[in-house]
Design an enzyme around this catalytic site. Structure first.
Site: not given
Length: 271
Positions: A138, A148, A166, A182, A197, A223, A262
């Site tokens: 991610k 968000r 972040k 990871e 992502k 999004s 979506y």
């Protein structure tokens, strides 16, 4: 509305949903304790879906940012996100999801070691059959903006020192090798499904992970990707359906076994 939407999705042939919640401001704090409230919005939603449509696979999001007064995915201590304290909270959250009926939990927080902690916590609580779909690669991306905004989960200014973004726990988008490392760690810790992502800007990462590991790989069309296609189509610059279909095929071509999008309902209707 949630139950109505689930029934419609199931009737179309969609068999899994990844769910998130928007939390009232008065329920947010720095501990995230609302995240494991047995009567919280997420827990109510999971129970409602499994009662109405028990065959639908429910994969609730596991991260503290919707519950955090600071908009971060973890607990803030001494001006930074406290990895181990956050993992303790995530275990409580995941177990509460399992108790509500979740089939998988989907940790999107990117804390180190959280997959192992979640596996141990779920097993200890008697939920050995609840799977983990880990957001393994991610990236700290600009494509998350609309999401968000909708959930009010972006980092925010505070009266204490907090990270401004972040990037201390999400990955540098220039870094290819960390994604493989990871993902390998998450699989060793017990992840059943791994995720990349965002989607389209990271098709190379998706293909590398699929080539490297023999586990189901998911891609998340986030999004910002969705919103750009919608906005361009509204302007008449792109054909909505053909662009939507082309991007979906790109994920499959790059190796995705699962696509979170979506557009899911629109894609099923189109094909």
């Amino acid at each position: 509305l949630t139950v109505k939407e689930i029934k419609e999705l199931f009737a179309l042939g969609i068999r899994a949903v990844n769910i998130y919640v928007k939390v009232n401001e008065d329920l947010k704090d720095n501990t995230g304790k609302e995240a494991w409230n047995p009567n919280g919005l997420m827990q109510q939603a999971i129970r409602a879906i499994k009662t109405t449509c028990p065959e639908m696979i429910v994969m609730p999001d596991v991260a503290l940012d919707p519950y955090s007064i600071y908009g971060h995915d973890g607990i803030i201590e001494n001006g930074d996100v406290a990895n181990d304290a956050t993992n303790d909270a995530l275990v409580k959250m995941a177990v509460s999801h399992a108790q509500a009926g979740a089939d998988f939990v989907a940790p999107s927080d990117m804390m180190d070691g959280r997959v192992l902690r979640l596996r141990q916590g779920l097993d200890a609580a008697g939920f050995q059959n609840v799977g983990i779909m880990s957001y393994s690669a991610k990236y700290a991306s600009a494509f998350y903006g609309p999401f968000r905004d909708a959930l009010d989960s972006a980092p925010r200014e505070a009266d204490v020192e907090v990270p401004k973004d972040k990037k201390t726990y999400q990955m540098d988008y220039a870094n290819r090798f960390e994604a493989i490392r990871e993902t390998d760690l998450d699989i060793d810790e017990g992840a059943d499904i791994v995720m990349v992502k965002p989607g389209l800007p990271y098709l190379d990462i998706l293909r590398e992970i699929k080539n490297e590991f023999d586990v189901p790989v998911a891609a998340y069309q986030v999004s910002g990707e969705y919103a750009m296609i919608k906005a361009a189509a509204e302007k008449g610059w792109l054909d909505h359906d053909q662009t939507m279909l082309e991007t979906t095929i790109a994920f499959k071509r790059a190796g995705a076994d699962i696509i979170a999008s979506y557009f899911a309902k629109d894609i099923v209707k189109l094909i």
